[in-house]
Design a protein around this motif. Structure first.
Motif, PDB file in Angstrom:
ATOM      1  N   ARG A   1      42.879  38.644  37.120  1.00  0.00           N
ATOM      2  CA  ARG A   1      43.581  37.355  37.179  1.00  0.00           C
ATOM      3  C   ARG A   1      42.913  36.431  38.205  1.00  0.00           C
ATOM      4  O   ARG A   1      42.661  35.257  37.931  1.00  0.00           O
ATOM      5  CB  ARG A   1      45.054  37.586  37.529  1.00  0.00           C
ATOM      6  CG  ARG A   1      45.859  36.304  37.620  1.00  0.00           C
ATOM      7  CD  ARG A   1      47.289  36.572  37.979  1.00  0.00           C
ATOM      8  NE  ARG A   1      47.369  37.129  39.325  1.00  0.00           N
ATOM      9  CZ  ARG A   1      48.445  37.702  39.830  1.00  0.00           C
ATOM     10  NH1 ARG A   1      49.532  37.840  39.112  1.00  0.00           N
ATOM     11  NH2 ARG A   1      48.447  38.160  41.056  1.00  0.00           N
ATOM     12  N   GLN A   2      42.609  36.958  39.384  1.00  0.00           N
ATOM     13  CA  GLN A   2      41.995  36.153  40.447  1.00  0.00           C
ATOM     14  C   GLN A   2      40.600  35.686  40.050  1.00  0.00           C
ATOM     15  O   GLN A   2      40.239  34.521  40.284  1.00  0.00           O
ATOM     16  CB  GLN A   2      41.938  36.954  41.751  1.00  0.00           C
ATOM     17  CG  GLN A   2      43.307  37.195  42.348  1.00  0.00           C
ATOM     18  CD  GLN A   2      43.278  38.181  43.513  1.00  0.00           C
ATOM     19  OE1 GLN A   2      42.374  39.001  43.648  1.00  0.00           O
ATOM     20  NE2 GLN A   2      44.302  38.108  44.349  1.00  0.00           N
TER      21      GLN A   2
ATOM     22  N   ARG B   1      40.860  32.936  37.465  1.00  0.00           N
ATOM     23  CA  ARG B   1      41.263  31.662  38.084  1.00  0.00           C
ATOM     24  C   ARG B   1      40.072  31.014  38.777  1.00  0.00           C
ATOM     25  O   ARG B   1      39.848  29.806  38.666  1.00  0.00           O
ATOM     26  CB  ARG B   1      42.417  31.881  39.061  1.00  0.00           C
ATOM     27  CG  ARG B   1      42.948  30.591  39.630  1.00  0.00           C
ATOM     28  CD  ARG B   1      44.079  30.823  40.632  1.00  0.00           C
ATOM     29  NE  ARG B   1      44.577  29.544  41.055  1.00  0.00           N
ATOM     30  CZ  ARG B   1      45.654  28.948  40.559  1.00  0.00           C
ATOM     31  NH1 ARG B   1      46.360  29.541  39.628  1.00  0.00           N
ATOM     32  NH2 ARG B   1      46.030  27.773  40.999  1.00  0.00           N
TER      33      ARG B   1
ATOM     34  N   ALA C   1      37.768  29.546  36.199  1.00  0.00           N
ATOM     35  CA  ALA C   1      38.350  28.315  35.652  1.00  0.00           C
ATOM     36  C   ALA C   1      38.161  27.151  36.634  1.00  0.00           C
ATOM     37  O   ALA C   1      37.866  26.027  36.223  1.00  0.00           O
ATOM     38  CB  ALA C   1      39.833  28.529  35.331  1.00  0.00           C
ATOM     39  N   ALA C   2      38.288  27.430  37.918  1.00  0.00           N
ATOM     40  CA  ALA C   2      38.064  26.391  38.931  1.00  0.00           C
ATOM     41  C   ALA C   2      36.599  25.949  38.898  1.00  0.00           C
ATOM     42  O   ALA C   2      36.295  24.749  38.934  1.00  0.00           O
ATOM     43  CB  ALA C   2      38.438  26.919  40.316  1.00  0.00           C
TER      44      ALA C   2
ATOM     45  N   SER D   1      44.320  22.523  38.454  1.00  0.00           N
ATOM     46  CA  SER D   1      45.066  23.619  39.077  1.00  0.00           C
ATOM     47  C   SER D   1      46.071  24.231  38.093  1.00  0.00           C
ATOM     48  O   SER D   1      46.210  25.454  38.014  1.00  0.00           O
ATOM     49  CB  SER D   1      45.784  23.111  40.329  1.00  0.00           C
ATOM     50  OG  SER D   1      46.526  24.145  40.914  1.00  0.00           O
TER      51      SER D   1
ATOM     52  N   GLN E   1      44.192  26.261  35.543  1.00  0.00           N
ATOM     53  CA  GLN E   1      43.733  27.500  36.182  1.00  0.00           C
ATOM     54  C   GLN E   1      44.860  28.529  36.203  1.00  0.00           C
ATOM     55  O   GLN E   1      44.647  29.709  35.910  1.00  0.00           O
ATOM     56  CB  GLN E   1      43.275  27.232  37.613  1.00  0.00           C
ATOM     57  CG  GLN E   1      42.019  26.414  37.731  1.00  0.00           C
ATOM     58  CD  GLN E   1      41.755  25.995  39.164  1.00  0.00           C
ATOM     59  OE1 GLN E   1      42.035  26.738  40.105  1.00  0.00           O
ATOM     60  NE2 GLN E   1      41.225  24.795  39.339  1.00  0.00           N
ATOM     61  N   THR E   2      46.068  28.069  36.531  1.00  0.00           N
ATOM     62  CA  THR E   2      47.222  28.966  36.575  1.00  0.00           C
ATOM     63  C   THR E   2      47.517  29.537  35.191  1.00  0.00           C
ATOM     64  O   THR E   2      47.799  30.731  35.049  1.00  0.00           O
ATOM     65  CB  THR E   2      48.460  28.218  37.130  1.00  0.00           C
ATOM     66  OG1 THR E   2      48.160  27.781  38.461  1.00  0.00           O
ATOM     67  CG2 THR E   2      49.692  29.092  37.133  1.00  0.00           C
TER      68      THR E   2
ATOM     69  N   ALA F   1      44.831  32.110  34.263  1.00  0.00           N
ATOM     70  CA  ALA F   1      45.071  33.326  35.049  1.00  0.00           C
ATOM     71  C   ALA F   1      46.254  34.117  34.490  1.00  0.00           C
ATOM     72  O   ALA F   1      46.215  35.351  34.422  1.00  0.00           O
ATOM     73  CB  ALA F   1      45.311  32.964  36.515  1.00  0.00           C
TER      74      ALA F   1
END
Length: 137
Positions: A21-22, A25, A28-29, A35, A38-39, A42
């Motif tokens: 997940r991290q 994210r 994606a960033a 943001s 990205q969430t 994730a």
């Protein structure tokens, strides 16, 4: 030979689900998603990685950046050699769960991504391919 543009993460423990997940994210960033996007990415990764752990006990998440013309996106491939999904249509229904969950896993992940494909063979495993495209600004 491994593709240098992809990140392969083994999923065998809860900590691996969190790591996937991290990493998703962060990718994606890097790709320029907002943001909120990205969430969402994730969360979709978390759902498919958690499914690997719950149903197959081990598998792999492959993360990568993708291009389609002038569009940039994130690709997520979840692979396991678990029991497979006997009824994909049913598994994709909101509220259906085989693991005493709330049944938002696969349908939720599909809702969060732009492209979502399930390929599963009972007794051989499942591959889920998801993509999220960055909106033109």
């Amino acid at each position: 030979m491994a593709d240098p543009n992809e990140l392969r993460l083994t999923i065998i423990a809860d900590t691996d689900v969190v790591e996937a997940r991290q990493q998703g994210r962060a990718l994606a960033a890097q790709a320029g998603f907002s943001s909120g996007e990205q969430t969402g990415i994730a969360a979709a990764i978390f759902e498919v990685a958690r499914n690997i752990l719950m149903h197959a006990q081990k598998g792999e998440i492959i993360l990568g950046l993708v291009q389609n013309g002038d569009r940039t996106g994130v690709s997520v491939i979840a692979i396991d050699q678990g029991p497979g999904i006997p009824d994909i249509a049913r598994a994709m229904q909101e509220g259906y769960s085989t693991a005493d969950g709330v049944g938002t896993g696969l349908p939720g992940a599909k809702r969060l991504m732009d492209e979502f494909e399930v390929d599963s063979v009972v007794g051989r495993g499942t591959t889920i391919t998801m993509k999220k495209w960055r909106r033109a600004t």
